[in-house]
Scaffold this motif. Structure first.
Motif, mmCIF file in Angstrom:
data_model
loop_
_atom_site.group_PDB
_atom_site.id
_atom_site.type_symbol
_atom_site.label_atom_id
_atom_site.label_comp_id
_atom_site.label_asym_id
_atom_site.label_seq_id
_atom_site.Cartn_x
_atom_site.Cartn_y
_atom_site.Cartn_z
ATOM 1 N N TYR A 157 0.822 -1.219 0.000
ATOM 2 C CA TYR A 157 0.000 0.000 0.000
ATOM 3 C C TYR A 157 0.858 1.272 0.000
ATOM 4 N N GLY A 158 2.178 1.094 -0.122
ATOM 5 C CA GLY A 158 3.051 2.264 -0.218
ATOM 6 C C GLY A 158 3.799 2.618 1.049
ATOM 7 N N VAL A 159 3.657 1.800 2.110
ATOM 8 C CA VAL A 159 4.400 2.069 3.354
ATOM 9 C C VAL A 159 5.813 1.515 3.218
ATOM 10 N N ASP A 160 6.811 2.335 3.562
ATOM 11 C CA ASP A 160 8.188 1.834 3.450
ATOM 12 C C ASP A 160 8.932 1.815 4.774
ATOM 13 N N GLU A 161 8.277 2.241 5.854
ATOM 14 C CA GLU A 161 8.921 2.176 7.164
ATOM 15 C C GLU A 161 7.861 2.115 8.260
ATOM 16 N N VAL A 162 8.050 1.210 9.214
ATOM 17 C CA VAL A 162 7.131 1.069 10.346
ATOM 18 C C VAL A 162 7.977 1.089 11.611
ATOM 19 N N GLU A 163 7.618 1.969 12.559
ATOM 20 C CA GLU A 163 8.423 2.091 13.785
ATOM 21 C C GLU A 163 7.523 2.229 15.008
ATOM 22 N N ALA A 164 7.985 1.689 16.141
ATOM 23 C CA ALA A 164 7.298 1.928 17.412
ATOM 24 C C ALA A 164 7.731 3.295 17.926
ATOM 25 N N ASP A 165 6.768 4.072 18.410
ATOM 26 C CA ASP A 165 7.071 5.405 18.938
ATOM 27 C C ASP A 165 6.299 5.579 20.242
#
Length: 239
Positions: A157-165
């Motif tokens: 779907y176009g997401v290139d980075e996932v991070e916990a914040d």
């Protein structure tokens, strides 16, 4: 940790300043969203996310309603979103995003801030290559779904980075993938806390403390201007 995440961690705390600044900025975004997509949140995805964000920021309901009403008010409905690009001292690239009902006033102010602080306003589009234009969603974690699973699912779907914040999850995607990502999150029952557009520098400039302080003064002038929505730069953050 990815490049985008590190940049955001360093800058997000001072991005919007105080509460009144947050409400002013969100109010303008809501007005523009209503003008572009209508006042019904069910059929206006951008408005839907902004109302969620306003709730999360404890923005009073009457402020939200006033911002929606402004979109049909002749005196306020002609907000224009203008982007100005220039260089501060020491070759630091700065992109200033504004929402204004008077572009003549806004460009004069932006130019004067650059000039008074040893910088110069450039031509539109001249700095685009220095930044990646991203959409950034902040969502609540969902039980039973790991960051890795989420990243694998959202890559299409176009997401290139996932991070916990802290207690949330940040998703970074291509600017153009905004609606695809939002649709996926809503259809799969994720709680969206905010959705922003950010310009993340491809490379950063290292400055000493004295030089950094000079740039900070210029950035503060932009932040204090009511027409300014966001300011992005490629100065490396201090330790």
């Amino acid at each position: 940790m990815g490049r985008a995440f590190e940049y955001r961690k360093a800058t997000k705390l001072k991005r919007w300043g105080n509460m009144a600044r947050v409400f002013t900025k969100l109010g303008k975004q809501i007005t523009i969203a209503v003008r572009d997509g209508g006042p019904d949140a069910d059929t206006n995805p951008r408005l839907r996310v902004l109302i969620q964000q306003a709730k999360k920021e404890n923005m009073p309901k009457e402020n939200v309603e006033r911002a929606i009403k402004k979109a049909t008010d002749k005196d306020h409905s002609d907000y224009k979103e203008m982007v100005y690009e220039g260089y501060g001292p020491y070759g630091v690239a700065i992109v200033v995003e504004t929402a204004t009902d008077n572009p003549t006033r806004t460009v004069a102010n932006v130019r004067s801030y650059f000039n008074k602080h040893g910088g110069s306003l450039g031509t539109s589009g001249s700095l685009e290559f220095l930044f990646d234009h991203k959409c950034v969603f902040k969502i609540a974690p969902k039980e039973g779904i790991s960051l890795e699973d989420l990243e694998l699912e959202l890559i299409d779907y176009g997401v290139d980075e996932v991070e916990a914040d802290e207690e949330d999850i940040l998703l970074y995607g291509d600017f153009k993938s905004y609606s695809d990502i939002q649709n996926y999150l809503e259809e799969n029952g994720f709680e969206i806390h905010s959705a922003e557009f950010e310009r993340i520098p491809n490379d950063t400039k290292e400055l000493n403390d004295e030089q950094r302080a000079q740039i900070e003064k210029l950035l503060e002038k932009f932040e204090e201007d009511e027409d300014v929505q966001n300011v992005f730069h490629n100065m490396a953050e201090g330790e």
